[in-house]
Enzyme design. Structure first.
Site, PDB file in Angstrom:
ATOM      1  N   ASP A   1       1.641   2.597   3.492  1.00  0.00           N
ATOM      2  CA  ASP A   1       0.821   3.947   3.524  1.00  0.00           C
ATOM      3  C   ASP A   1       1.743   5.122   3.442  1.00  0.00           C
ATOM      4  OD1 ASP A   1      -1.547   5.222   2.799  1.00  0.00           O
ATOM      5  OD2 ASP A   1      -2.210   5.118   4.959  1.00  0.00           O
TER       6      ASP A   1
ATOM      7  N   LYS B   1      -9.588  -0.356  -5.595  1.00  0.00           N
ATOM      8  CA  LYS B   1      -9.528   0.425  -4.347  1.00  0.00           C
ATOM      9  C   LYS B   1     -10.898   0.963  -4.038  1.00  0.00           C
ATOM     10  CE  LYS B   1      -7.930   2.039  -0.746  1.00  0.00           C
ATOM     11  NZ  LYS B   1      -6.807   2.579   0.212  1.00  0.00           N
TER      12      LYS B   1
ATOM     13  N   HIS C   1       1.004  -1.145  -0.060  1.00  0.00           N
ATOM     14  CA  HIS C   1      -0.093   0.216   0.016  1.00  0.00           C
ATOM     15  C   HIS C   1       0.943   1.195   0.040  1.00  0.00           C
ATOM     16  CE1 HIS C   1      -3.654   2.331   1.586  1.00  0.00           C
ATOM     17  NE2 HIS C   1      -2.786   3.192   1.145  1.00  0.00           N
TER      18      HIS C   1
ATOM     19  N   HIS D   1      -4.486  -0.818   5.936  1.00  0.00           N
ATOM     20  CA  HIS D   1      -3.770   0.044   7.117  1.00  0.00           C
ATOM     21  C   HIS D   1      -4.816  -0.197   8.116  1.00  0.00           C
ATOM     22  CE1 HIS D   1      -6.643   2.805   5.181  1.00  0.00           C
ATOM     23  NE2 HIS D   1      -5.831   3.195   4.292  1.00  0.00           N
TER      24      HIS D   1
ATOM     25  N   HIS E   1     -10.328   1.034   1.868  1.00  0.00           N
ATOM     26  CA  HIS E   1     -10.052   2.044   2.846  1.00  0.00           C
ATOM     27  C   HIS E   1     -11.210   2.030   3.925  1.00  0.00           C
ATOM     28  CE1 HIS E   1      -8.640   5.871   4.567  1.00  0.00           C
ATOM     29  NE2 HIS E   1      -9.709   6.080   5.150  1.00  0.00           N
TER      30      HIS E   1
ATOM     31  N   HIS F   1       1.726   5.402  -1.544  1.00  0.00           N
ATOM     32  CA  HIS F   1       1.284   6.506  -2.505  1.00  0.00           C
ATOM     33  C   HIS F   1       2.565   7.053  -2.943  1.00  0.00           C
ATOM     34  CE1 HIS F   1      -2.946   6.807  -1.057  1.00  0.00           C
ATOM     35  NE2 HIS F   1      -2.301   6.332   0.372  1.00  0.00           N
TER      36      HIS F   1
HETATM   37  C1  NCD Z   1      -3.424   9.091   1.999  1.00  0.00           C
HETATM   38  C2  NCD Z   1      -2.968   9.953   1.093  1.00  0.00           C
HETATM   39  O1  NCD Z   1      -2.426  11.106   1.529  1.00  0.00           O
HETATM   40  O2  NCD Z   1      -3.239   9.910  -0.114  1.00  0.00           O
HETATM   41  N1  NCD Z   1      -3.241   9.739   3.508  1.00  0.00           N
HETATM   42  C3  NCD Z   1      -3.198   8.927   4.639  1.00  0.00           C
HETATM   43  O3  NCD Z   1      -3.334   9.563   5.591  1.00  0.00           O
HETATM   44  N2  NCD Z   1      -2.996   7.711   4.793  1.00  0.00           N
HETATM   45  C4  NCD Z   1      -4.816   8.605   1.740  1.00  0.00           C
HETATM   46  C5  NCD Z   1      -5.084   7.377   2.620  1.00  0.00           C
HETATM   47  O4  NCD Z   1      -4.488   6.197   2.236  1.00  0.00           O
HETATM   48  O5  NCD Z   1      -6.065   7.306   3.411  1.00  0.00           O
HETATM   49 ZN    ZN Z   2      -3.080   5.099   1.525  1.00  0.00          ZN
END
Ligand code: NCD
Ligand code: ZN
Length: 347
Positions: A248, A100, A14, A175, A137, A16
């Site tokens: 995450d 997702k 996971h 998460h 999520h 970003h």
């Molecule tokens: C994530 C993001 O910034 O894209 N933020 C986070 O707090 N984890 C989005 C997410 O996974 O909820």
């Molecule tokens: Zn995330």
């Protein structure tokens, strides 16, 4: 005394990576240690179609510095307009490894998410048929539900009913942050997995709020009470196949974190493996780190484990990590556990 362990190269289930200058700046932080990652699709606009996922994958590969190897595992952002045939084609081509589900309004860039699960049942049925996992999520967004209860309420009112309706659907609880989440995942059978972040093994809600608000510890789902952190530690270090690492890691530039309405997300790509070695050693479970970071995830996703190994070394001196990663989009603060870390990944 130095201590070292060798584990298979880990994957991040996971992650970003964003786009443009941010992607360029932070991708090496992940690719340095991780072989593959499940790439979150919450760009602006979101990655909804197979065509958009292919273009995003190409942008990620183009941003990868020469000499680094890294495979992005793409996901599609589920909307109420998602076409089941497009999802199936993107999965069958090998491009897309998961879809997702963001409940609309749950987190960063989730406004195109799902309001009514009935509207996406044809997509979910197709995914169940072809074995394509749904990454959730897992938070309800109802204003009346307290933010600290949103995960537990999601399990009872959304996830469990969905899994009863469609038991063949493979689901990853992304998460998890609660004891309820860890317990539900462990009891869910082979079609259910759960990712756990590095930071949720380290911080509880006091770390965010006591002694002044710490924006770099704010993420969603928000860190809960200490008993939940301890439950996550027991889960991650158990070696059980349902739990695997999804950092995450979610970069936002400092200007948007240190803000009157600060963005959610902790950036942990840089020091995650060192922090995990610290955490697993503290819990006398270094022998379970490989299962959590390198074996359980591929098993759930039906992918081979990585052949290469990484070496984690514990030094006598505390190791230093960059405080920030400087990107052309702006500086991104690296997650600071608040204690010295003696572990490092060595070449
Ligand atoms: C994530 C993001 O910034 O894209 N933020 C986070 O707090 N984890 C989005 C997410 O996974 O909820
Ligand atoms: Zn995330």
């Amino acid at each position: 005394m130095t201590q070292e362990i060798l584990i298979r190269r880990p994957d991040d289930w996971h992650l970003h990576l964003r786009d443009g200058a941010m992607l360029q700046g932070i991708l090496p932080e992940t690719a340095r240690h991780f072989a593959r990652a499940i790439i979150m699709p919450n760009l602006v606009p979101p990655v909804v179609t197979g065509e958009q996922a292919a273009a995003y994958r190409d942008r990620i590969l183009a941003a990868l510095p020469k000499g680094m190897t890294f495979t992005p595992l793409m996901t599609l952002y589920l909307t109420e307009g998602t076409d089941p045939a497009d999802v199936a084609a993107a999965a069958e081509s090998g491009l897309v490894k998961a879809v997702k589900l963001y409940p609309a309004g749950a987190t960063t860039n989730s406004h195109s998410g799902v309001r009514d699960l009935d509207k996406v049942m044809p997509v979910l049925e197709k995914m169940a048929e072809i074995g394509l996992p749904l990454c959730t999520h897992g938070e309800v967004t109802t204003a009346e539900v307290d933010i600290f209860d949103r995960e537990a309420v999601f399990i009872d009112t959304v996830l469990d009913p969905l899994r009863c309706r469609l038991p063949e659907l493979r689901v990853v609880m992304e998460h998890i942050t609660t004891e309820e989440g860890a317990t539900y995942a462990a009891e869910g059978g082979p079609n259910l997995g759960a990712t756990i972040t590095t930071h949720h093994l380290i911080i509880n809600r006091n770390h965010i709020l006591v002694g002044g608000i710490k924006p770099h510890y704010y993420c969603l789902p928000v860190a809960k009470r200490e008993k939940h952190r301890l439950a996550l530690r027991r889960a991650a270090t158990s070696g059980k196949s349902c739990y695997f690492l999804g950092t995450d890691s979610a970069p936002h530039v400092d200007a948007l974190k240190e803000h009157a309405c600060g963005c959610a997300g902790c950036f942990t790509a840089t020091n995650t493996m060192a922090l995990l070695a610290h955490v697993f050693e503290e819990d006398s479970a270094l022998d379970k780190l490989e299962a959590f970071a390198s074996l359980n995830g591929p098993a759930f996703y039906g992918l081979p484990v990585n052949d290469e190994k990484i070496r984690l070394v514990k030094h006598e001196l505390a190791q230093t990590f960059p405080e920030k990663i400087i990107t052309e989009a702006g500086p991104v603060t690296v997650f600071n556990p608040g204690y010295p870390v003696h572990w490092a990944v060595e070449a």
